[in-house]
Design a protein around this motif. Structure first.
Motif, PDB file in Angstrom:
ATOM      1  N   UNK A 179       0.965  -1.124  -0.018  1.00 42.32           N
ATOM      2  CA  UNK A 179      -0.038  -0.021   0.182  1.00 42.32           C
ATOM      3  C   UNK A 179       0.949   1.217   0.038  1.00 42.32           C
ATOM      4  N   UNK A 180       1.839   1.395   0.801  1.00 42.62           N
ATOM      5  CA  UNK A 180       2.900   2.393   0.904  1.00 42.62           C
ATOM      6  C   UNK A 180       3.568   2.613  -0.354  1.00 42.62           C
ATOM      7  N   UNK A 181       4.043   1.548  -0.836  1.00 42.72           N
ATOM      8  CA  UNK A 181       4.789   1.463  -2.160  1.00 42.72           C
ATOM      9  C   UNK A 181       4.022   2.034  -3.383  1.00 42.72           C
ATOM     10  N   UNK A 182       2.812   1.595  -3.194  1.00 40.39           N
ATOM     11  CA  UNK A 182       1.773   1.859  -4.459  1.00 40.39           C
ATOM     12  C   UNK A 182       1.356   3.491  -4.231  1.00 40.39           C
ATOM     13  N   UNK A 183       1.453   4.029  -2.989  1.00 42.31           N
ATOM     14  CA  UNK A 183       0.846   5.434  -2.662  1.00 42.31           C
ATOM     15  C   UNK A 183       2.046   6.198  -3.132  1.00 42.31           C
ATOM     16  N   UNK A 184       3.197   5.828  -2.947  1.00 43.51           N
ATOM     17  CA  UNK A 184       4.439   6.442  -3.331  1.00 43.51           C
ATOM     18  C   UNK A 184       4.768   6.560  -4.826  1.00 43.51           C
ATOM     19  N   UNK A 185       4.138   5.759  -5.644  1.00 47.59           N
ATOM     20  CA  UNK A 185       4.059   5.551  -7.095  1.00 47.59           C
ATOM     21  C   UNK A 185       5.249   4.837  -7.605  1.00 47.59           C
TER      22      UNK A 185
END
Length: 123
Positions: free
Chosen positions: A65-71
């Motif tokens: 989730x965090x990696x996806x939010x960071x693009x």
């Protein structure tokens, strides 16, 4: 696979110190790096990430989730021939450059641009 990575690249330079700090903190975490490495090797389902990165299910999904939010990671719904479906994660980050200068720290992220090759409404 419905989504293909194009040869073109997109470079994003962070001018926001808070975003740079968040990104560096995210990548400074061992579990995050293991999860990112797993989806960089090849697209994987959440359960495959758990196994490959040797992390708990909760840890894997929090980091994804965090990696996806960071693009840095993208996900898509994949439909199996038997009608089942699951979310599949893949890295879109190509490179991350950290520069230390007289003005402070600068972070540049280069990602692959995706082209959707599946008809609308299928993912």
């Amino acid at each position: 696979m419905a989504t293909q990575l194009a040869a073109t690249k997109h470079e994003r330079t962070s001018d926001d110190t808070e975003n740079e700090s968040d990104l560096l903190e995210l990548l400074g975490d061992e579990y995050t790096r293991r999860v990112l490495r797993a989806v960089t090797e090849q697209p994987r389902s959440g359960s495959e990430v758990v196994e490959t990165a040797d992390v708990s299910k909760a840890t894997a999904y929090r980091r994804l989730d965090r990696l996806e939010a960071a693009g840095l990671v993208r996900s898509e719904m994949v439909f199996d021939p038997d009608g089942h479906h699951h979310e599949q994660f893949h890295a879109v980050v190509e490179s991350i450059a950290v520069e230390f200068g007289t003005d402070g720290v600068s972070v540049s992220v280069e990602t692959a641009v995706e082209e959707n090759t599946e008809p609308p409404g299928r993912h």
